[in-house]
Write an enzyme that holds these catalytic residues in place. Sequence first.
Site, PDB file in Angstrom:
ATOM      1  N   TYR A 141       0.886  -1.703  -0.365  1.00 42.17           N
ATOM      2  CA  TYR A 141      -0.121   0.564  -0.257  1.00 42.17           C
ATOM      3  C   TYR A 141       0.886   1.243   0.274  1.00 42.17           C
ATOM      4  O   TYR A 141       1.499   1.053   0.813  1.00 42.17           O
ATOM      5  CB  TYR A 141      -0.876   0.061   1.608  1.00 42.17           C
ATOM      6  CG  TYR A 141      -1.941  -0.623   1.091  1.00 42.17           C
ATOM      7  CD1 TYR A 141      -3.224  -0.631   0.884  1.00 42.17           C
ATOM      8  CD2 TYR A 141      -1.650  -2.633   0.870  1.00 42.17           C
ATOM      9  CE1 TYR A 141      -4.345  -1.216   0.749  1.00 42.17           C
ATOM     10  CE2 TYR A 141      -3.026  -3.160   1.173  1.00 42.17           C
ATOM     11  CZ  TYR A 141      -4.504  -2.409   0.444  1.00 42.17           C
ATOM     12  OH  TYR A 141      -5.200  -3.180   0.763  1.00 42.17           O
TER      13      TYR A 141
ATOM     14  N   HIS B 228     -16.804  -4.439  -2.625  1.00 42.77           N
ATOM     15  CA  HIS B 228     -15.746  -4.773  -2.271  1.00 42.77           C
ATOM     16  C   HIS B 228     -15.054  -5.758  -1.853  1.00 42.77           C
ATOM     17  O   HIS B 228     -15.778  -5.871  -0.402  1.00 42.77           O
ATOM     18  CB  HIS B 228     -15.284  -3.524  -1.724  1.00 42.77           C
ATOM     19  CG  HIS B 228     -13.565  -3.849  -2.188  1.00 42.77           C
ATOM     20  ND1 HIS B 228     -12.739  -3.796  -3.146  1.00 42.77           N
ATOM     21  CD2 HIS B 228     -12.535  -3.504  -1.133  1.00 42.77           C
ATOM     22  CE1 HIS B 228     -11.381  -4.140  -2.525  1.00 42.77           C
ATOM     23  NE2 HIS B 228     -11.250  -3.593  -1.451  1.00 42.77           N
TER      24      HIS B 228
END
Length: 627
Positions: free
Chosen positions: A203, A389
């Site tokens: 990330y 999601h």
Amino acid sequence: MFELAFLGAFFFSTVRLTSSQESGYRHSAVLDANGKYRMKWKFDDRTVTFELEVETTGYVGFGLSSNGAMALSDIVIGGVFNGRPYLQDYFADPSRKVHRDSDQSYRLEYGRENITHTVLAFSRDLSTCDPNDKEISASTVRVIWAYHEEDVGPAGPMYHGVNRGRKSLRLLNPGSSAAAPPGAAYFDLQNAHVPVPSRDTTYWCQIFKIPEVKKKHHIIRIEPLIQRGHENLVHHILLYQCNSSLGESDLRVGHECYHPNMPDSFTTCETVVFAWAIGGEGFSYPSHVGLSIGTSIDPVFVLMEVHYDNPTLQQGLLDSSGLRLFYTPKLRQYDAGVIETGVWVSLYHMLPPGMQDYLSEGHCTRECLKESLEEEMPSGIRVFAVLLHAHLAGRAIRTRHFRDYEEMKPLAYDNEFDFNFQEFLPLSEERLLLPGDNLITECRYNTKDRANMTWGGLSTRDEMCLSYLLYYPRINLARCESLPEIDRQLKFIGVKAIQQPVTTWPFVIKSPKKYSNLTFTEAMDKFRWSKKRGKAFNDVVLRLPMNVRCSKWGQDEWSIQGMTVPPPEVPRDSKPTTSLCSPRRRASSSSTSSSFSSSPSSSSPLSVMTALLSCCLLFSAHLWSSL
């Protein structure tokens, strides 16, 4: 002559094209990387019509699949031979063998070709009651495609070679494809040569400053800027609003997110402004709604979080992906907001291995919506789009909506969730959320091929269960989520006590002896899971008290945050859609009259050629077998 007789088994058309027949296609997609296979489609509440334009003068293949594979797919093959269009309906069995469908559900509309391209149009009912056809709904469908330079011959369609592929689409909910107005101003939030580590998941975060505007503007469209060749590397991009007191020194400093050494400024970025996920295209806000910039409560600094998925551990990758935001001084009626709902991302969200169907629920509780909406907007807010999601184990997601304990139509659903295709789903009708309503984000997972527990977390091998709601008018509610309490999850595997005080994460088990000095994640993995135990664990978790997350923008919270409440009693066997076909109708569908011609007598030349075609295809397992 033999080839002409053979082609008699197909449905031919001599329909003459008119401009009205080719009009009305509101949706389109390019199915291959080189632009050689293009598709348009339109639909109403009963039928869908496709037009294919393919760079070939041979046959064109088109199919609908639940998983992108050839097995159990619904296929149609057609083309133009000697100026006459032809079309036939097939299906593939579990062994990928192709059979002519006795119920020809696809209707040839028109076809033509020139020296380079074939155009073929056909239609079918959304629900045909043919067990060999795939029912078309608002869920994701994997479109499979193929073509060849030769038309179908006596031995059946020749193998297509590399001219094949697949693409995930939502045929009945194709997203917001409206382009930005010509000449619209825009700005880019784009990374510059980020070194992507040679590991599974990264990330990457960076803070950007929104361009200064002298008065309020509205962002009206957001498009992904994915570096060419990195379409599978960039899994999702989230945009967060940061504290407006940050300075220029905080800009252009990229770093790994959720890292002990990340800049302190990252911790001020809590409120989700926008979300994009893999496979999604640009999103245009409705004509009466925009994302506000330029006022005292609007974003000044934003953090862009990019999730890189690198399962093959490639080295030397540099990425410059990001987002393009179009904006206008012509204000719309409402300011848009985003609420993150579902399961609070945590190790307390866990999935046992070996499960064909495991259900998780994330609750946006009555208590949270009552407190926030009564103070901010007693008349309610209107949801206009939802992004569902999950990660690799996800198979189906829906966002259920309740009012006064009565279930309403699902806010959104996808019964054939595709990890590689996630985007905001515009609602056909905006949905009003009132104080005291509640939502349940319901995720179904398949961990059949996994040997260990799957944990809630950031990696694509971990799991999430989230619904991002786009709504208006904007209120001070950023997250409305829940998480099942951990004590009784541990009790299920026999844990009696944990080491106190808790000084490590994950915390450590004290007793019984078989788990002593193991972390709770290690203890969960050590437990001997079976399908029966996994099902029993699922039943327990769904009834556990849950911790409530009800947060405002930034790091503020509503008073209900952190409280423990029981889950509502709701049925868990209801389906988001109901087929129009009864089992009896399905069983008898093959005996209905063909939609492309009258059934020929058993002794006719046509029936002989049809039998030959079916025989050839039955044993041609190689057809599209590489899909």
